[in-house]
Design a protein around this motif. Sequence first.
Motif, short mmCIF file in Angstrom:
data_model
loop_
_atom_site.label_atom_id
_atom_site.label_comp_id
_atom_site.label_asym_id
_atom_site.label_seq_id
_atom_site.Cartn_x
_atom_site.Cartn_y
_atom_site.Cartn_z
N GLN A 8 -40.04 -27.45 3.42
CA GLN A 8 -38.76 -27.61 4.10
C GLN A 8 -37.59 -27.52 3.13
O GLN A 8 -36.57 -26.90 3.42
N SER A 87 -44.07 -20.57 16.36
CA SER A 87 -43.98 -21.99 16.00
C SER A 87 -42.69 -22.29 15.26
O SER A 87 -42.20 -23.42 15.27
N ARG A 88 -42.14 -21.27 14.59
CA ARG A 88 -40.84 -21.43 13.93
C ARG A 88 -40.20 -20.07 13.75
O ARG A 88 -40.89 -19.05 13.68
N LEU A 114 -33.15 -23.15 11.36
CA LEU A 114 -34.60 -22.97 11.46
C LEU A 114 -35.04 -23.78 12.67
O LEU A 114 -34.81 -24.99 12.74
N GLU A 116 -38.15 -25.08 14.93
CA GLU A 116 -39.58 -25.31 14.86
C GLU A 116 -40.03 -26.01 16.14
O GLU A 116 -39.49 -27.06 16.50
N THR A 121 -34.61 -27.76 13.06
CA THR A 121 -34.95 -28.74 12.02
C THR A 121 -34.17 -28.52 10.73
O THR A 121 -34.18 -29.38 9.85
#
Length: 277
Positions: A8, A87-88, A114, A116, A121
């Motif tokens: 991240q 998923s992202r 981003l 997710e 996030t």
Amino acid sequence: MSNNENIQDKLLNVALQSAKKAGVEVMKYYRQGNYTAELKDDESPVTSADIASNDVLMDQLRTLTPDIPIISEEVGALALSERKNWSRYWLLDPIDGTGEFIIGSGDFAVNIALVENGHPTIGVIHAPDHCLTYYGQKGLGSFKDNSQASHAIQVANFEENRKIKVAISRRQQLELMGQYLNEQYNYDYIALGSCSLKNCLIAEGGADCYLRVGVTGEWDTGASQCILEQAGGNILDSEFQPLSYNQRESLLNPDFVSLGSRDFAWQSIIKAHRQHY
């Protein structure tokens, strides 16, 4: 630090680096005034600076994170059937506030989020003419960077009986806002340009709420939603339900409200209304 936290942090740095590089490109057009402008099908403006910023962002993100797909305002979105299981993904607005860019107010920004599992996030909002960058990451908090120093930001505290600060567009009609605000409360109005910068103003405590009535896209809210949430606020639709991301064929948002401190009785201050696009 866990492996996921490491990832991240790297992705946040990628977003920051990419937004600032795009901002340099945007400022070339802005300072020289050498750009073309036209209206899109939805009557919103787009300039050659938007396209140049988009090209920089797409090149950066495809190079640095080739495994993460991208949705951008300036690139036609895939059908929902092709993207619903992501998923992202990166969500981009190459210039939020193109109208402000055109009139020369400086209130425009490069937005990168981003998303997710359907929720932003990471959020980066870089306003190159103001030399300001706001950013947030889930679990890390939200920050304001003026190119010399970075500090954490928080929404303004609730104080009983004080005026509620409402962020508005410079061209927004107060009469339109008035029909959604409970007249039993007192308000101050603060005019600012782009949607994302108004949300950042709430995140840093300079305003308490913003009501957006009209067409916006998911790219208009993704980055600032993360920043505002990590600073203690929320962005909800006009019926006080969570916004959704990448869940519908259309990437247009419903009307929404950006809210500061959760200690305000927002559902008594702002009248819910139904409008979906």
